[in-house]
Design a protein around this motif. Structure first.
Motif, PDB file in Angstrom:
ATOM      1  N   PHE A  26      -2.906   0.356  15.882  1.00 48.18           N
ATOM      2  CA  PHE A  26      -1.901  -0.603  15.424  1.00 48.18           C
ATOM      3  C   PHE A  26      -0.794  -0.688  16.471  1.00 48.18           C
ATOM      4  O   PHE A  26      -0.439   0.318  17.082  1.00 48.18           O
ATOM      5  CB  PHE A  26      -1.266  -0.142  14.101  1.00 48.18           C
ATOM      6  CG  PHE A  26      -2.234  -0.065  12.964  1.00 48.18           C
ATOM      7  CD1 PHE A  26      -2.752  -1.215  12.393  1.00 48.18           C
ATOM      8  CD2 PHE A  26      -2.635   1.160  12.455  1.00 48.18           C
ATOM      9  CE1 PHE A  26      -3.639  -1.151  11.330  1.00 48.18           C
ATOM     10  CE2 PHE A  26      -3.527   1.234  11.395  1.00 48.18           C
ATOM     11  CZ  PHE A  26      -4.023   0.075  10.840  1.00 48.18           C
ATOM     12  N   LEU A 139       9.540  -6.918   3.827  1.00 46.02           N
ATOM     13  CA  LEU A 139       8.677  -6.525   4.952  1.00 46.02           C
ATOM     14  C   LEU A 139       7.947  -5.217   4.639  1.00 46.02           C
ATOM     15  O   LEU A 139       6.780  -5.049   4.980  1.00 46.02           O
ATOM     16  CB  LEU A 139       9.517  -6.351   6.224  1.00 46.02           C
ATOM     17  CG  LEU A 139       9.822  -7.632   7.002  1.00 46.02           C
ATOM     18  CD1 LEU A 139      10.834  -7.363   8.101  1.00 46.02           C
ATOM     19  CD2 LEU A 139       8.544  -8.244   7.599  1.00 46.02           C
ATOM     20  N   LEU A 142       5.131  -6.023   2.074  1.00 46.23           N
ATOM     21  CA  LEU A 142       4.064  -6.815   2.702  1.00 46.23           C
ATOM     22  C   LEU A 142       3.100  -5.921   3.470  1.00 46.23           C
ATOM     23  O   LEU A 142       1.909  -6.192   3.553  1.00 46.23           O
ATOM     24  CB  LEU A 142       4.676  -7.809   3.701  1.00 46.23           C
ATOM     25  CG  LEU A 142       5.332  -9.058   3.130  1.00 46.23           C
ATOM     26  CD1 LEU A 142       6.188  -9.728   4.194  1.00 46.23           C
ATOM     27  CD2 LEU A 142       4.268 -10.019   2.627  1.00 46.23           C
ATOM     28  N   PRO A 145      -0.226  -1.999   2.585  1.00 48.19           N
ATOM     29  CA  PRO A 145      -1.604  -1.576   2.853  1.00 48.19           C
ATOM     30  C   PRO A 145      -1.853  -1.113   4.296  1.00 48.19           C
ATOM     31  O   PRO A 145      -2.930  -0.608   4.589  1.00 48.19           O
ATOM     32  CB  PRO A 145      -2.434  -2.842   2.589  1.00 48.19           C
ATOM     33  CG  PRO A 145      -1.530  -3.784   1.851  1.00 48.19           C
ATOM     34  CD  PRO A 145      -0.141  -3.435   2.282  1.00 48.19           C
ATOM     35  N   VAL A 146      -0.883  -1.310   5.197  1.00 54.40           N
ATOM     36  CA  VAL A 146      -1.136  -0.979   6.605  1.00 54.40           C
ATOM     37  C   VAL A 146      -0.817   0.501   6.853  1.00 54.40           C
ATOM     38  O   VAL A 146       0.339   0.919   6.735  1.00 54.40           O
ATOM     39  CB  VAL A 146      -0.290  -1.864   7.546  1.00 54.40           C
ATOM     40  CG1 VAL A 146      -0.603  -1.556   9.003  1.00 54.40           C
ATOM     41  CG2 VAL A 146      -0.516  -3.342   7.239  1.00 54.40           C
ATOM     42  N   PHE A 149       2.512   2.105   8.435  1.00 53.99           N
ATOM     43  CA  PHE A 149       3.470   1.075   8.837  1.00 53.99           C
ATOM     44  C   PHE A 149       4.903   1.518   8.567  1.00 53.99           C
ATOM     45  O   PHE A 149       5.783   1.383   9.408  1.00 53.99           O
ATOM     46  CB  PHE A 149       3.186  -0.249   8.108  1.00 53.99           C
ATOM     47  CG  PHE A 149       3.984  -1.402   8.653  1.00 53.99           C
ATOM     48  CD1 PHE A 149       3.486  -2.186   9.685  1.00 53.99           C
ATOM     49  CD2 PHE A 149       5.247  -1.694   8.166  1.00 53.99           C
ATOM     50  CE1 PHE A 149       4.223  -3.241  10.209  1.00 53.99           C
ATOM     51  CE2 PHE A 149       6.000  -2.747   8.682  1.00 53.99           C
ATOM     52  CZ  PHE A 149       5.480  -3.521   9.704  1.00 53.99           C
ATOM     53  N   VAL A 157      10.592  -3.132  13.182  1.00 49.99           N
ATOM     54  CA  VAL A 157      10.320  -4.539  12.840  1.00 49.99           C
ATOM     55  C   VAL A 157      11.557  -5.158  12.172  1.00 49.99           C
ATOM     56  O   VAL A 157      11.949  -6.282  12.489  1.00 49.99           O
ATOM     57  CB  VAL A 157       9.058  -4.666  11.957  1.00 49.99           C
ATOM     58  CG1 VAL A 157       8.874  -6.101  11.482  1.00 49.99           C
ATOM     59  CG2 VAL A 157       7.823  -4.223  12.736  1.00 49.99           C
ATOM     60  N   ASN A 174      -3.428 -10.045  16.478  1.00 43.96           N
ATOM     61  CA  ASN A 174      -4.222  -8.950  15.952  1.00 43.96           C
ATOM     62  C   ASN A 174      -5.667  -9.438  15.862  1.00 43.96           C
ATOM     63  O   ASN A 174      -5.957 -10.605  16.147  1.00 43.96           O
ATOM     64  CB  ASN A 174      -3.689  -8.451  14.605  1.00 43.96           C
ATOM     65  CG  ASN A 174      -3.912  -9.450  13.498  1.00 43.96           C
ATOM     66  OD1 ASN A 174      -4.722 -10.364  13.608  1.00 43.96           O
ATOM     67  ND2 ASN A 174      -3.196  -9.287  12.404  1.00 43.96           N
ATOM     68  N   PHE A 227       7.908 -17.405  10.602  1.00 38.20           N
ATOM     69  CA  PHE A 227       6.764 -16.639  11.098  1.00 38.20           C
ATOM     70  C   PHE A 227       5.550 -17.556  10.997  1.00 38.20           C
ATOM     71  O   PHE A 227       5.347 -18.198   9.958  1.00 38.20           O
ATOM     72  CB  PHE A 227       6.593 -15.417  10.208  1.00 38.20           C
ATOM     73  CG  PHE A 227       5.525 -14.439  10.607  1.00 38.20           C
ATOM     74  CD1 PHE A 227       5.639 -13.689  11.763  1.00 38.20           C
ATOM     75  CD2 PHE A 227       4.410 -14.241   9.800  1.00 38.20           C
ATOM     76  CE1 PHE A 227       4.669 -12.756  12.119  1.00 38.20           C
ATOM     77  CE2 PHE A 227       3.437 -13.311  10.145  1.00 38.20           C
ATOM     78  CZ  PHE A 227       3.573 -12.572  11.308  1.00 38.20           C
TER      79      PHE A 227
HETATM   80  C1  HEM Z   1       6.791 -10.015  13.555  1.00 45.35           C
HETATM   81  C2  HEM Z   1       6.866  -8.870  12.988  1.00 45.35           C
HETATM   82  C3  HEM Z   1       5.657  -8.231  12.388  1.00 45.35           C
HETATM   83  C4  HEM Z   1       4.950  -7.185  12.888  1.00 45.35           C
HETATM   84  C5  HEM Z   1       5.228  -6.437  14.173  1.00 45.35           C
HETATM   85  C6  HEM Z   1       3.854  -6.944  11.975  1.00 45.35           C
HETATM   86  C7  HEM Z   1       2.918  -5.948  12.121  1.00 45.35           C
HETATM   87  C8  HEM Z   1       1.770  -5.819  11.381  1.00 45.35           C
HETATM   88  C9  HEM Z   1       0.714  -4.882  11.647  1.00 45.35           C
HETATM   89  C10 HEM Z   1       0.711  -3.867  12.792  1.00 45.35           C
HETATM   90  C11 HEM Z   1      -0.247  -5.096  10.735  1.00 45.35           C
HETATM   91  C12 HEM Z   1      -1.621  -4.399  10.675  1.00 45.35           C
HETATM   92  C13 HEM Z   1      -2.676  -5.354  11.231  1.00 45.35           C
HETATM   93  C14 HEM Z   1      -2.245  -5.880  12.574  1.00 45.35           C
HETATM   94  O1  HEM Z   1      -2.410  -5.197  13.563  1.00 45.35           O
HETATM   95  O2  HEM Z   1      -1.673  -6.978  12.600  1.00 45.35           O
HETATM   96  C15 HEM Z   1       0.213  -6.139   9.851  1.00 45.35           C
HETATM   97  C16 HEM Z   1      -0.476  -6.601   8.755  1.00 45.35           C
HETATM   98  C17 HEM Z   1       0.024  -7.524   7.888  1.00 45.35           C
HETATM   99  N1  HEM Z   1       1.186  -8.222   8.010  1.00 45.35           N
HETATM  100 FE1  HEM Z   1       2.570  -8.010   9.440  1.00 45.35          FE
HETATM  101  N2  HEM Z   1       3.909  -7.828  10.946  1.00 45.35           N
HETATM  102  C18 HEM Z   1       5.006  -8.630  11.153  1.00 45.35           C
HETATM  103  C19 HEM Z   1       5.437  -9.641  10.329  1.00 45.35           C
HETATM  104  C20 HEM Z   1       4.829 -10.025   9.177  1.00 45.35           C
HETATM  105  C21 HEM Z   1       5.299 -11.055   8.302  1.00 45.35           C
HETATM  106  C22 HEM Z   1       6.561 -11.893   8.503  1.00 45.35           C
HETATM  107  C23 HEM Z   1       4.438 -11.144   7.286  1.00 45.35           C
HETATM  108  C24 HEM Z   1       4.537 -12.122   6.159  1.00 45.35           C
HETATM  109  C25 HEM Z   1       3.483 -12.736   5.662  1.00 45.35           C
HETATM  110  C26 HEM Z   1       3.386 -10.158   7.508  1.00 45.35           C
HETATM  111  C27 HEM Z   1       2.303  -9.931   6.687  1.00 45.35           C
HETATM  112  C28 HEM Z   1       1.301  -9.050   6.938  1.00 45.35           C
HETATM  113  C29 HEM Z   1       0.160  -8.885   6.066  1.00 45.35           C
HETATM  114  C30 HEM Z   1      -0.098  -9.620   4.737  1.00 45.35           C
HETATM  115  C31 HEM Z   1      -0.642  -7.923   6.655  1.00 45.35           C
HETATM  116  C32 HEM Z   1      -1.966  -7.413   6.118  1.00 45.35           C
HETATM  117  C33 HEM Z   1      -1.683  -6.354   5.101  1.00 45.35           C
HETATM  118  C34 HEM Z   1      -2.952  -6.012   4.333  1.00 45.35           C
HETATM  119  O3  HEM Z   1      -3.844  -5.404   4.922  1.00 45.35           O
HETATM  120  O4  HEM Z   1      -3.034  -6.389   3.171  1.00 45.35           O
HETATM  121  N3  HEM Z   1       3.668  -9.506   8.673  1.00 45.35           N
HETATM  122  N4  HEM Z   1       1.440  -6.563  10.272  1.00 45.35           N
END
Ligand code: HEM
Length: 293
Positions: A26, A139, A142, A145-146, A149, A157, A174, A227
């Motif tokens: 990640f 945040l 959201l 599950p990660v 995180f 973040v 991703n 976003f």
């Molecule tokens: C820009 C800043 C953000 C960072 C650095 C971030 C980071 C991450 C990371 C590391 C993951 C795990 C999978 C992957 O590598 O992407 C993830 C999953 C996810 N992120 Fe973010 N995220 C950000 C913003 C957001 C925002 C604004 C939302 C709003 C919808 C969001 C919703 C999700 C969801 C729904 C998952 C999947 C969770 C699951 O497995 O159910 N993220 N994010």
């Protein structure tokens, strides 16, 4: 819009992003991008894909909080300026009107009582979640599950959201692997239930690299954050044409951290991917052993 087997062709394009070449675990991975590179485009008529989804699955693809309308209006103006076209749909919530102009899904985050919360979203290419599930979430929630995180990333973040300056645009990517070419994937279960039906020799065509290219920017008037999520789908077979990319993918697959593999459930695809890699000439001699965990 041209369609193949009932699905939009526009999201199934030659490999554009290869984030697996950059991280085995990640990562926040945010990098600045200029205004011209904010939205990637590449789909002739996003509304033709999104409108039927809204009609069929309203709660999966759309949600808003009533107080988000001014922020939605600001997002709409920004998107209209970026694409050089007016939405012309004053009958729709502004963020929904904006989302019909671009392939991307659009998500508004607003700071309320000290927490960044999701206040409106159009989500037509969900990767295993729905608008109804995430509306109003922080945040932290959201990303519940990660794996890891909260301890590894949440503070950083939140700070990025807090300090984001107007005019600065950040992007990250991703990836995951799925046995589906369908951008609309709110639920993993029916997709994963079909894994057992895939013939090993068909793995390259059945399995798709699913990349999300995301961007983040401040809305200067309301102070909210916009976003965006753009899904790109590419059959694994496409890697066969490019030995360097094939080898990088083989390394990433075999070298992914245990946490990442568990979170993305990559083990479900191990046998199929190894069959594909061997057939394409990647023996695995330098990677980790191919046995499924
Ligand atoms: C820009 C800043 C953000 C960072 C650095 C971030 C980071 C991450 C990371 C590391 C993951 C795990 C999978 C992957 O590598 O992407 C993830 C999953 C996810 N992120 Fe973010 N995220 C950000 C913003 C957001 C925002 C604004 C939302 C709003 C919808 C969001 C919703 C999700 C969801 C729904 C998952 C999947 C969770 C699951 O497995 O159910 N993220 N994010």
């Amino acid at each position: 819009m041209a369609r193949t087997q009932g699905r939009p062709e526009a999201l199934t394009l030659p490999l554009r992003h290869a984030p697996w070449e950059e991280h085995a675990d990640f990562a926040i991975g945010l990098a600045p991008v200029d205004e011209a590179g904010w939205l990637e485009g590449g789909e002739a008529d996003p509304a033709a894909r999104k409108d039927p989804l809204l009609a069929a699955h309203p709660d999966i693809v759309w949600a808003e909080t009533p107080a988000s309308r001014p922020t939605q209006q600001e997002a709409l103006a920004l998107v209209e300026a970026a694409v050089g076209r007016a939405a012309g749909r004053p009958d729709l919530p502004p963020l929904l009107a904006a989302a019909r102009l671009v392939p991307d899904d659009l998500v508004l985050m607003e700071k309320q009582a000290g927490e960044w919360r999701l206040t409106a979203l159009s989500l037509c290419a969900p990767t295993f979640f729905s608008a109804a599930e995430v509306i109003g979430q922080s945040l932290k929630a959201l990303h519940g599950p990660v794996t890891g995180f909260e301890t590894r990333f949440l503070r950083r973040v939140v700070r990025i959201f807090d300090r984001l300056r107007p005019g600065v645009i950040l992007q990250r990517r991703n990836w995951t692997l799925v046995n589906s070419a369908e951008p609309f994937a709110p639920d993993a279960a029916p997709i994963r239930a079909r894994i057992g039906t895939i013939a090993p020799e068909a793995a390259g065509d059945a399995l798709h690299l699913r990349v999300e290219r995301q961007s983040l920017r401040r809305l200067p008037q309301t102070g909210a954050a916009l976003f965006t999520i753009r899904v790109w789908l590419t059959p694994l077979a496409e890697l066969s044409d490019d030995p360097a990319r094939l080898s990088a993918f083989a390394q990433a697959w075999r070298g992914a951290s245990p946490e990442l593999r568990a979170y993305k459930k990559l083990h479900l695809y191990d046998a199929l991917v190894e069959t594909f890699l061997r057939a394409a000439g990647e023996s695995g001699a330098q990677g980790r052993p191919a046995s499924p965990k």
